[in-house]
Design an enzyme around this catalytic site. Structure first.
Site, PDB file in Angstrom:
ATOM      1  N   GLU A 169     -18.105  15.381 -23.290  1.00 36.27           N
ATOM      2  CA  GLU A 169     -17.565  15.179 -24.639  1.00 36.27           C
ATOM      3  C   GLU A 169     -17.238  16.528 -25.306  1.00 36.27           C
ATOM      4  O   GLU A 169     -16.135  16.720 -25.832  1.00 36.27           O
ATOM      5  CB  GLU A 169     -18.646  14.444 -25.433  1.00 36.27           C
ATOM      6  CG  GLU A 169     -18.247  13.948 -26.770  1.00 36.27           C
ATOM      7  CD  GLU A 169     -19.494  13.525 -27.562  1.00 36.27           C
ATOM      8  OE1 GLU A 169     -20.596  13.404 -26.978  1.00 36.27           O
ATOM      9  OE2 GLU A 169     -19.347  13.352 -28.781  1.00 36.27           O
TER      10      GLU A 169
ATOM     11  N   CYS B 193     -27.383  18.210 -14.001  1.00 40.22           N
ATOM     12  CA  CYS B 193     -26.068  17.542 -13.958  1.00 40.22           C
ATOM     13  C   CYS B 193     -25.810  16.884 -12.606  1.00 40.22           C
ATOM     14  O   CYS B 193     -24.987  15.974 -12.499  1.00 40.22           O
ATOM     15  CB  CYS B 193     -24.987  18.559 -14.262  1.00 40.22           C
ATOM     16  SG  CYS B 193     -25.215  20.080 -13.347  1.00 40.22           S
TER      17      CYS B 193
ATOM     18  N   LYS C  56     -23.067  32.102 -26.407  1.00 35.93           N
ATOM     19  CA  LYS C  56     -23.756  31.237 -27.366  1.00 35.93           C
ATOM     20  C   LYS C  56     -24.626  30.274 -26.577  1.00 35.93           C
ATOM     21  O   LYS C  56     -24.156  29.270 -26.046  1.00 35.93           O
ATOM     22  CB  LYS C  56     -22.775  30.443 -28.243  1.00 35.93           C
ATOM     23  CG  LYS C  56     -23.502  29.901 -29.473  1.00 35.93           C
ATOM     24  CD  LYS C  56     -23.032  28.568 -29.966  1.00 35.93           C
ATOM     25  CE  LYS C  56     -23.502  27.372 -29.235  1.00 35.93           C
ATOM     26  NZ  LYS C  56     -24.943  27.060 -29.306  1.00 35.93           N
TER      27      LYS C  56
ATOM     28  N   GLY D 225     -21.801  22.163 -20.194  1.00 34.20           N
ATOM     29  CA  GLY D 225     -22.410  21.218 -21.123  1.00 34.20           C
ATOM     30  C   GLY D 225     -21.832  19.828 -20.913  1.00 34.20           C
ATOM     31  O   GLY D 225     -21.355  19.501 -19.818  1.00 34.20           O
TER      32      GLY D 225
ATOM     33  N   GLU E  12     -23.575   9.052 -18.034  1.00 34.59           N
ATOM     34  CA  GLU E  12     -24.598  10.063 -17.752  1.00 34.59           C
ATOM     35  C   GLU E  12     -25.755   9.888 -18.742  1.00 34.59           C
ATOM     36  O   GLU E  12     -25.569   9.969 -19.952  1.00 34.59           O
ATOM     37  CB  GLU E  12     -24.022  11.476 -17.900  1.00 34.59           C
ATOM     38  CG  GLU E  12     -25.041  12.533 -17.512  1.00 34.59           C
ATOM     39  CD  GLU E  12     -24.557  13.963 -17.742  1.00 34.59           C
ATOM     40  OE1 GLU E  12     -24.036  14.251 -18.813  1.00 34.59           O
ATOM     41  OE2 GLU E  12     -24.736  14.790 -16.823  1.00 34.59           O
TER      42      GLU E  12
ATOM     43  N   GLU F 218     -17.853  23.176 -16.810  1.00 43.07           N
ATOM     44  CA  GLU F 218     -18.816  22.519 -15.918  1.00 43.07           C
ATOM     45  C   GLU F 218     -19.524  21.469 -16.745  1.00 43.07           C
ATOM     46  O   GLU F 218     -20.324  21.803 -17.622  1.00 43.07           O
ATOM     47  CB  GLU F 218     -19.845  23.521 -15.397  1.00 43.07           C
ATOM     48  CG  GLU F 218     -19.295  24.388 -14.302  1.00 43.07           C
ATOM     49  CD  GLU F 218     -20.308  25.406 -13.812  1.00 43.07           C
ATOM     50  OE1 GLU F 218     -19.899  26.318 -13.099  1.00 43.07           O
ATOM     51  OE2 GLU F 218     -21.495  25.293 -14.156  1.00 43.07           O
TER      52      GLU F 218
ATOM     53  N   GLY G 198     -16.892  19.383 -23.764  1.00 45.56           N
ATOM     54  CA  GLY G 198     -15.871  20.034 -22.934  1.00 45.56           C
ATOM     55  C   GLY G 198     -14.463  19.656 -23.387  1.00 45.56           C
ATOM     56  O   GLY G 198     -13.566  20.502 -23.476  1.00 45.56           O
TER      57      GLY G 198
HETATM   58  P1  NAD Z   1     -23.866  19.992 -25.034  1.00 42.03           P
HETATM   59  O1  NAD Z   1     -22.458  19.747 -24.620  1.00 42.03           O
HETATM   60  O2  NAD Z   1     -24.411  19.174 -26.138  1.00 42.03           O
HETATM   61  O3  NAD Z   1     -24.060  21.505 -25.494  1.00 42.03           O
HETATM   62  C1  NAD Z   1     -23.768  22.592 -24.638  1.00 42.03           C
HETATM   63  C2  NAD Z   1     -23.498  23.832 -25.486  1.00 42.03           C
HETATM   64  O4  NAD Z   1     -22.335  23.586 -26.285  1.00 42.03           O
HETATM   65  C3  NAD Z   1     -24.612  24.186 -26.464  1.00 42.03           C
HETATM   66  O5  NAD Z   1     -24.705  25.587 -26.568  1.00 42.03           O
HETATM   67  C4  NAD Z   1     -24.103  23.582 -27.759  1.00 42.03           C
HETATM   68  O6  NAD Z   1     -24.646  24.196 -28.917  1.00 42.03           O
HETATM   69  C5  NAD Z   1     -22.620  23.842 -27.640  1.00 42.03           C
HETATM   70  N1  NAD Z   1     -21.768  22.953 -28.449  1.00 42.03           N
HETATM   71  C6  NAD Z   1     -22.003  21.675 -28.810  1.00 42.03           C
HETATM   72  N2  NAD Z   1     -20.976  21.200 -29.544  1.00 42.03           N
HETATM   73  C7  NAD Z   1     -20.070  22.196 -29.624  1.00 42.03           C
HETATM   74  C8  NAD Z   1     -18.787  22.319 -30.232  1.00 42.03           C
HETATM   75  N3  NAD Z   1     -18.234  21.314 -30.921  1.00 42.03           N
HETATM   76  N4  NAD Z   1     -18.118  23.488 -30.105  1.00 42.03           N
HETATM   77  C9  NAD Z   1     -18.657  24.531 -29.415  1.00 42.03           C
HETATM   78  N5  NAD Z   1     -19.873  24.471 -28.823  1.00 42.03           N
HETATM   79  C10 NAD Z   1     -20.561  23.326 -28.921  1.00 42.03           C
HETATM   80  O7  NAD Z   1     -24.746  19.877 -23.711  1.00 42.03           O
HETATM   81  P2  NAD Z   1     -26.318  19.992 -23.554  1.00 42.03           P
HETATM   82  O8  NAD Z   1     -26.930  18.753 -24.133  1.00 42.03           O
HETATM   83  O9  NAD Z   1     -26.790  21.312 -24.025  1.00 42.03           O
HETATM   84  O10 NAD Z   1     -26.467  19.993 -21.956  1.00 42.03           O
HETATM   85  C11 NAD Z   1     -26.456  18.848 -21.197  1.00 42.03           C
HETATM   86  C12 NAD Z   1     -25.102  18.620 -20.573  1.00 42.03           C
HETATM   87  O11 NAD Z   1     -24.734  19.749 -19.792  1.00 42.03           O
HETATM   88  C13 NAD Z   1     -25.088  17.445 -19.618  1.00 42.03           C
HETATM   89  O12 NAD Z   1     -23.932  16.687 -19.830  1.00 42.03           O
HETATM   90  C14 NAD Z   1     -25.046  18.108 -18.241  1.00 42.03           C
HETATM   91  O13 NAD Z   1     -24.490  17.320 -17.224  1.00 42.03           O
HETATM   92  C15 NAD Z   1     -24.243  19.317 -18.523  1.00 42.03           C
HETATM   93  N6  NAD Z   1     -24.452  20.355 -17.508  1.00 42.03           N
HETATM   94  C16 NAD Z   1     -23.511  20.508 -16.537  1.00 42.03           C
HETATM   95  C17 NAD Z   1     -23.685  21.448 -15.531  1.00 42.03           C
HETATM   96  C18 NAD Z   1     -22.670  21.620 -14.431  1.00 42.03           C
HETATM   97  O14 NAD Z   1     -22.842  22.528 -13.626  1.00 42.03           O
HETATM   98  N7  NAD Z   1     -21.632  20.811 -14.351  1.00 42.03           N
HETATM   99  C19 NAD Z   1     -24.838  22.246 -15.519  1.00 42.03           C
HETATM  100  C20 NAD Z   1     -25.772  22.076 -16.538  1.00 42.03           C
HETATM  101  C21 NAD Z   1     -25.561  21.118 -17.531  1.00 42.03           C
END
Ligand code: NAD
Length: 495
Positions: free
Chosen positions: A233, A286, A177, A230, A383, A252, A235
């Protein structure tokens, strides 16, 4: 780019069941560039069922590693042959510069896949050995099963490679997804996997909001593992959702990387590294360097040079080869980042550079520097995920290590010094999963990308990253051939 993209379920391209779709917006213009079908509840379940069936009964999980590997190598080659197309579309949907997507992201992705294809043939472990006199033991590495790969918008294709291609390389099947803002290159990858003959059901893509489609996928009882990249929160929410069936959850998450410059450092090199570490991926990475801790003896020299370099940063259309910085991903994300700038100033920080919208169209924001001496302030602790960096002064080693560690995150950190002893001590003392010395950003495919603290759990890349998608199984062979083993008296009967 196509006018409309479909979902990929069980090897078939399907429209949304109820006709709903998601618009994909070009952040450089604010205009719609394409649309993607949105998965219904039935389609989420159908994708999981397809992955379950392909894992339980299909050839994929039992295929010789070489066969799987050869298929992935073909995909790497297809991406390499279409590198410019992939790079352009990735830049159009995410706003990252074409310089970065065509010279870094896409070649790196090709290398990641080739590395995974080779490494998945090379599992190592304990030798078959008589660890007790009457038996010989060894271990197996088995795929886990159906993996739900939920990925973010900042590295749309790379995160799918790190999560979903890593998972299938060792025999799992996946339902991906991608983030609703940036699903296009994931669907292009599905098309290339189909073209090289990936068995149906091994790689499925569903698109839709995290709060509905993502949650439903994560809750599905037929999913064995959640591989998520992502925010911290979300996670935490996925850990909760996974707990009902004790799914393996690999996370991650967010970061807040410190960038520590000691007074013996090559200041010009540190400044160059600071601009790149903060600016890579438009400040939406990130591991971006976001907290600059500068020794008091070189503070002014560093800051002056940093501002001098930031004035040279060219902001504009990400498809222009000469542009250094594109737009942020969306209007709402830019507003969120700007709210942090206001907060930083309210908290007593000094806005030293940037903070404005440089162009009237698109979601652009200047790189922004805020000087502060308050390590507990929100802009130092949280962040922001945009090009907003804090600069802080320090006096000595212990003080800076304590301040650098004083965040909930533990992803990346860098130290700039010529003193090898201090550098090695810092790699021990910093609670971050990656520590760079006199650099900030590179991670070769052979090295892990793990997380400390609330930046997550598990790892991507390297052998650790592939082991993440396997169970360890102990296999024991009796070699005594005895009807009654010598130790049985310990449970019943006599010696
Ligand atoms: P996000 O957590 O908002 O969304 C990530 C994914 O999760 C998306 O596909 C979203 O649709 C899905 N999602 C959101 N809520 C959900 C739920 N309740 N249940 C299931 N899926 C859900 O993150 P974002 O805004 O897309 O990305 C930015 C974040 O990602 C930042 O915090 C960044 O640090 C992190 N990130 C981390 C790494 C790493 O390697 N540690 C790499 C890239 C991005």
């Amino acid at each position: 780019m196509e006018k409309k993209y479909k979902l990929f379920i069980n090897g078939v391209w399907v429209d949304s069941e109820d006709g709903s779709s998601i618009d994909v917006i070009n952040p450089a213009t604010g205009e719609k560039i394409t649309e993607v079908s949105q998965a219904s509840q039935n389609q989420v379940n159908a994708a999981v069922d397809a992955a379950r069936e392909a894992f339980d009964r299909g050839p994929w999980s039992r295929m010789a590693p070489a066969e799987r590997s050869n298929l992935l190598l073909k995909v790497a080659e297809r991406i390499e042959n279409k590198l410019q197309e992939y790079a352009t579309i990735e830049s159009m949907i995410s706003g990252k510069t074409i310089k970065q997507s065509s010279n870094y992201d896409m070649p790196y992705i090709v290398d990641n896949i080739r590395y995974m294809a080779g490494t998945a043939r090379n599992f190592e472990g304990k030798a078959l050995k008589e660890y007790v006199p009457e038996g010989a033991s060894t271990i197996r590495r088995d795929p886990i099963g159906v993996v739900a790969a939920i990925t973010p918008w900042n590295y749309p294709l790379m995160e799918v490679i790190w999560r979903a291609i890593a998972a299938i390389s060792v025999g799992n099947t996946v339902v991906v997804k991608p983030a609703s803002l940036t699903p296009v290159t994931t669907l292009m990858l599905a098309s290339d996997l189909e073209a090289v003959g990936l068995p149906k059901g091994v790689f499925n893509v569903i698109v839709g909001p995290g709060s509905s489609v993502g949650e439903q996928l994560a809750k599905n009882k037929k999913v064995d593992m959640i591989a998520f990249t992502g925010s911290t929160e979300v996670g935490k929410r996925l850990m909760e959702l996974g707990s009902s069936t004790l799914k393996k959850v690999s996370l991650e998450l967010g970061g807040k990387a410190p960038f520590i410059v000691f007074d013996d450092a090559d200041v010009e090199a540190a400044v160059q590294g600071a601009v790149v570490g903060g600016l890579v991926n438009n400040g939406e990475d990130c591991a971006n360097s976001t907290r600059y801790y500068i020794h008091e003896n070189i503070y002014s020299k560093f800051l002056d040079a940093l501002l001098r370099e930031l004035r040279k940063v060219k902001i504009g259309n990400p498809l222009d080869e000469t542009v250094d910085m594109g737009p942020l991903i969306s209007e709402s994300h830019r507003e969120r980042v700007e709210s942090y700038i206001r907060k930083g100033i309210e908290e007593g920080g000094k806005l030293t550079y940037g903070g404005k919208r440089p162009l009237s169209k698109g979601f652009y924001l200047e790189p922004t520097v805020i000087e502060t001496d308050n390590n507990s302030s929100v802009i130092v602790q949280e962040e922001i995920f945009g090009p907003v960096w804090t600069v802080l002064k320090f006096k000595d080693y212990d003080e800076v290590i304590e301040k650098a560690n004083d965040v909930i995150y533990g992803l990346g950190a860098s130290v700039w010094t010529k003193d090898i002893t201090r550098a090695i001590r810092a790699t021990r003392d910093l609670s971050f999963a990656t520590v760079w010395i006199n650099e900030h950003v590179p991670v070769p495919s052979e090295m892990p990308w793990p997380s400390y603290k609330q930046s997550g759990s598990g790892s991507s890349l390297s052998t650790y990253g592939l082991e993440e998608y396997t169970y360890v199984k102990h296999v024991y062979f009796d070699i005594s051939g005895a009807t009654r083993k010598s130790w049985y008296y310990q449970v019943y009967g006599q010696k």
